[in-house]
Design an enzyme around this catalytic site. Sequence first.
Site, PDB file in Angstrom:
ATOM      1  N   ASP A  53       0.848  -1.195   0.000  1.00  0.00           N
ATOM      2  CA  ASP A  53       0.000   0.000   0.000  1.00  0.00           C
ATOM      3  C   ASP A  53       0.885   1.246   0.000  1.00  0.00           C
ATOM      4  O   ASP A  53       1.848   1.346   0.769  1.00  0.00           O
ATOM      5  CB  ASP A  53      -0.914   0.006   1.233  1.00  0.00           C
TER       6      ASP A  53
ATOM      7  N   GLU B  78      -4.576   2.303  -4.604  1.00  0.00           N
ATOM      8  CA  GLU B  78      -3.130   2.421  -4.441  1.00  0.00           C
ATOM      9  C   GLU B  78      -2.513   1.148  -3.870  1.00  0.00           C
ATOM     10  O   GLU B  78      -1.382   1.172  -3.389  1.00  0.00           O
ATOM     11  CB  GLU B  78      -2.788   3.618  -3.536  1.00  0.00           C
TER      12      GLU B  78
END
Length: 328
Positions: A203, A246
Amino acid sequence: MDERLKYAPCGYVSVTNQGVITYMNQTFLDMVEYNQNDLLHQHIESIMTVANKFLFHTYFYPFIQLYGYVNEVYLTLKSSKDEDIPVLLNGRRCERDGIELVDCVFVHMRKRIDYEQEIRKSKKEIEKAYEDKNEALVKLESLHEELEMKQRELIVLNEELERLATTDGLTGLKNRRYFLEELNKNITLFSSSQSPFSLLIIDVDHFKKINDTFGHLTGDEILRGLAKIMTSISREIDIVARYGGEEFIILLPHMDKAAVKQQAEKLRSAIEKTKCADCFATVSIGAATFTDEDTDISILAKADTALYESKNEGRNRVTHADELVENR
């Protein structure tokens, strides 16, 4: 609703943020062979396969909430006769009368079927031509050429459909659907040979702040740059995929806990030192190694929990799921 929309040349469905159907046009009802009363106020996932329910729930909803739209999601719906209906889905969040809804457009992937029908028709014509050789010699050659052309077109179409179904449009990486298929293959291999494998969920730290500061175009450029770094560091047998938003995910065959921890640190360090779109980004990583007690769901959950721990401990770090058990 506008009468033209009711019979538009594509299926249209409006759902709530929770996936409950509030409207569908007649084209969609004809596509899935249901009556309006069968589907109105039902959950959209009620006419999906199990695999596509998981894809819809874990990818479609989060992406819509984050970006407000989803383009070209390949799904398979189930008709009232339990027949598979391959579709491409585009969705966009909107607000009507103060209520947030998601408008969805479904396009039936009929073209591939049409090509196959044309090929079968050409073959039948060839058989007929052989029965009447005196009249069919010239026509036979022409039909052969037509058949070869349609077969080439079908190959190209199949390759394009496969690419759309398995590739993330922004980064060029494999998408969540492809990753989940490969994960299940590795689980099957593990069951028969005990061949170890691990996975990483990655992440981007403070990605919303990056978007707010530099804009979404810069954010997209950073995601593309990170994808290149991950691909360059990974082995050919590794599966590098965009998990959504993301988040990225990497499947690492033949890697145990110690090896995957080293690989994750190597990846984290490389990203930290590499400038993407004129700025530096860091990532938090959660790692997990498959065991006899695991399933596809549990291994993902373990890696996700480890990722959450990396974030809690200050980000820009790697945590293996086994460490959480050891530290209890």
